[in-house]
Scaffold this motif. Sequence first.
Motif, mmCIF file in Angstrom:
data_model
loop_
_atom_site.group_PDB
_atom_site.id
_atom_site.type_symbol
_atom_site.label_atom_id
_atom_site.label_comp_id
_atom_site.label_asym_id
_atom_site.label_seq_id
_atom_site.Cartn_x
_atom_site.Cartn_y
_atom_site.Cartn_z
ATOM 1 N N ASP A 1 26.727 14.566 -44.340
ATOM 2 C CA ASP A 1 25.898 15.240 -45.353
ATOM 3 C C ASP A 1 26.463 14.997 -46.750
ATOM 4 O O ASP A 1 25.728 14.720 -47.699
ATOM 5 C CB ASP A 1 25.830 16.739 -45.054
ATOM 6 C CG ASP A 1 24.990 17.493 -46.067
ATOM 7 O OD1 ASP A 1 23.753 17.481 -45.936
ATOM 8 O OD2 ASP A 1 25.562 18.090 -47.011
ATOM 9 N N SER B 1 12.223 20.842 -47.031
ATOM 10 C CA SER B 1 13.494 20.229 -46.632
ATOM 11 C C SER B 1 13.554 19.920 -45.136
ATOM 12 O O SER B 1 14.157 18.935 -44.728
ATOM 13 C CB SER B 1 14.657 21.150 -47.001
ATOM 14 O OG SER B 1 14.718 21.335 -48.403
ATOM 15 N N PHE B 2 12.921 20.767 -44.330
ATOM 16 C CA PHE B 2 12.965 20.597 -42.875
ATOM 17 C C PHE B 2 11.553 20.713 -42.294
ATOM 18 O O PHE B 2 11.267 21.629 -41.503
ATOM 19 C CB PHE B 2 13.899 21.643 -42.255
ATOM 20 C CG PHE B 2 15.215 21.786 -42.975
ATOM 21 C CD1 PHE B 2 16.200 20.814 -42.858
ATOM 22 C CD2 PHE B 2 15.453 22.878 -43.798
ATOM 23 C CE1 PHE B 2 17.406 20.931 -43.533
ATOM 24 C CE2 PHE B 2 16.661 23.012 -44.478
ATOM 25 C CZ PHE B 2 17.636 22.027 -44.346
ATOM 26 N N LYS C 1 9.607 19.047 -40.094
ATOM 27 C CA LYS C 1 9.327 18.943 -38.655
ATOM 28 C C LYS C 1 9.657 20.246 -37.938
ATOM 29 O O LYS C 1 8.929 20.674 -37.035
ATOM 30 C CB LYS C 1 10.109 17.773 -38.046
ATOM 31 C CG LYS C 1 9.609 16.409 -38.520
ATOM 32 C CD LYS C 1 10.404 15.275 -37.876
ATOM 33 C CE LYS C 1 9.895 13.919 -38.355
ATOM 34 N NZ LYS C 1 10.678 12.802 -37.766
ATOM 35 N N LEU C 2 10.772 20.851 -38.336
ATOM 36 C CA LEU C 2 11.170 22.124 -37.742
ATOM 37 C C LEU C 2 10.213 23.238 -38.155
ATOM 38 O O LEU C 2 9.730 24.000 -37.311
ATOM 39 C CB LEU C 2 12.601 22.468 -38.162
ATOM 40 C CG LEU C 2 13.128 23.847 -37.730
ATOM 41 C CD1 LEU C 2 13.204 23.922 -36.203
ATOM 42 C CD2 LEU C 2 14.490 24.112 -38.363
ATOM 43 N N GLY D 1 17.904 21.309 -50.370
ATOM 44 C CA GLY D 1 17.933 20.760 -49.022
ATOM 45 C C GLY D 1 18.523 19.367 -49.047
ATOM 46 O O GLY D 1 19.671 19.167 -49.427
ATOM 47 N N GLN D 2 17.716 18.388 -48.675
ATOM 48 C CA GLN D 2 18.183 17.005 -48.614
ATOM 49 C C GLN D 2 17.738 16.179 -49.825
ATOM 50 O O GLN D 2 17.971 14.976 -49.868
ATOM 51 C CB GLN D 2 17.657 16.344 -47.332
ATOM 52 C CG GLN D 2 18.095 17.043 -46.052
ATOM 53 C CD GLN D 2 19.608 17.030 -45.883
ATOM 54 O OE1 GLN D 2 20.216 15.968 -45.758
ATOM 55 N NE2 GLN D 2 20.234 18.207 -45.884
ATOM 56 N N ILE E 1 24.102 20.900 -46.213
ATOM 57 C CA ILE E 1 22.796 21.056 -45.567
ATOM 58 C C ILE E 1 21.746 21.655 -46.509
ATOM 59 O O ILE E 1 20.728 21.021 -46.793
ATOM 60 C CB ILE E 1 22.855 21.907 -44.267
ATOM 61 C CG1 ILE E 1 24.003 21.427 -43.369
ATOM 62 C CG2 ILE E 1 21.512 21.859 -43.552
ATOM 63 C CD1 ILE E 1 23.921 19.995 -42.934
#
Length: 501
Positions: free
Chosen positions: A32, A231-232, A234-235, A83-84, A51
């Motif tokens: 990360d 940021s996430f 798919k989740l 996030g990313q 993260i």
Amino acid sequence: MMDSIFSLIGCFVDWDVKSFLLFTVVFILTADYIKNRRPASYPPGPQAFPIVGNMFSVDHKRCHESMTQLAGKYGDVYSLRMGQEWVVVLNGYEVLKEALVNQGDSVADRPPLPMLQDISEELGIVFNSGHMWKQQRRFALSTLRYFGIGKKSLEPVILDEFTHCSTEVQSFKGKPFDPKLIIGNAVSNIICSLVFGHRFEYTDEKFRKLISWFEIALQFQASIWTQFYNSFPKLMRCLPGPHQTVLRVWKDVKDFIRGELKEHKNNWDPSDPRDFIDCYLKEIQESKGQADNTFDEENLVISVFDLFVAGSETTSTTLRWAFLYMAKYPEIQAKVQADINRVIGQSRQPSMEDRVNMPYTDAVLHEVMRMSNIVPLSLPHMTNKNIQLGGYTIPKGTTIIPNLTSVLYDKNEWETPFTFNPGHFLTEEGKFVKQAAFMPFSAGKRVCLGENLARMELFLFFTSFMQRFTVSMPAGVKAKLDYQFGVTMAPCPYEICATLR
């Protein structure tokens, strides 16, 4: 003997599992860090956590204030990791002017944010980029002008809607009421007249429910839930939560528009376009087969969605702020009404031609827009090539957040930035003066598409209201200027009294 061997093996296995878990954690944190470390020559910013980055470095209930405060520590151009993804926040009039105007072509794109992609599918006018955005925006501008935006021919539509609004307000007979739904319905009906060709009655429960959701959904889209979603994705798409409710709200709005489209197609005459939908259907028909064509029915739905939501929420929210300020500052309200008495009187309705002769009223409206700060962080931009800004290199594909709050409250541009002061827009002789740092509609290539319509609606509705009513807080209640943060920043729910003059 056997017990000792099994005990030794158990310890080894137990330690092996712990080692594996420790290795996994260290590996994830190291990966990360390597993947997301701040690039060289990049703007500075607060230390990011693994993260989640800087998701918790800002207060998401007052994000615009947090971001403005961070500029005091890290400078007018600084970076955050959400996030990313890295974002660059721009602050202050000079920096925003350099980015949005002087380098406007380089920051004209929109970032591919998953939440917005799931809502708009990268179609329409607001949340797409490149050729499609240019073609759709050009068509929308020319079509809205055709139907009177910026022209005198639209005035009767706005003034007629005010008549309906006035009747509704008058029915309360000076007793306290919440203006949110009445004003929201009235303003929405203007854009509905342009895109759908008709208005909706204030008793239409389905329509009232629809527009009441706009503010809630726009508040959510500036929340930490949306940051997690982006940021996430798919989740988050698999998990329950308020994000699923908001996606259903926007789906309901799009289904509502599809219903209007179906009605149009049943009695459509290409030779006699009645509204935006008719014109778009004609454009679909005429553009078939062209290599660079972006006109189809799904793009039509999202374009109308953009116009409908943006054209309803921003202006109605500004008017709600305006009435709250008038109730809080009755001496300013009295001066506005004196301005109206002097120029318009009580025997006729206002006209846009009156504005030039009413500098004080014009200044009050501009100060309402400055102080209410309706779209505090604008909408996100994205660089389409490497640019230099504030001495830093901002790479292609970086999300840019233009902090309009930092401009509208810039201490270097406004005499009393945190005080409601119409004098910001008046000369010593009382004449209206434009201010370069007044940019509630943003600036550059992505300046608000509906600015001219919003200005017409605000002036005609506000002056008509002040001509007919005096607003005040209910007995024993003090006006509070508290806000609800979102993509648009609305006043907290309040009630006012409107008495006939």
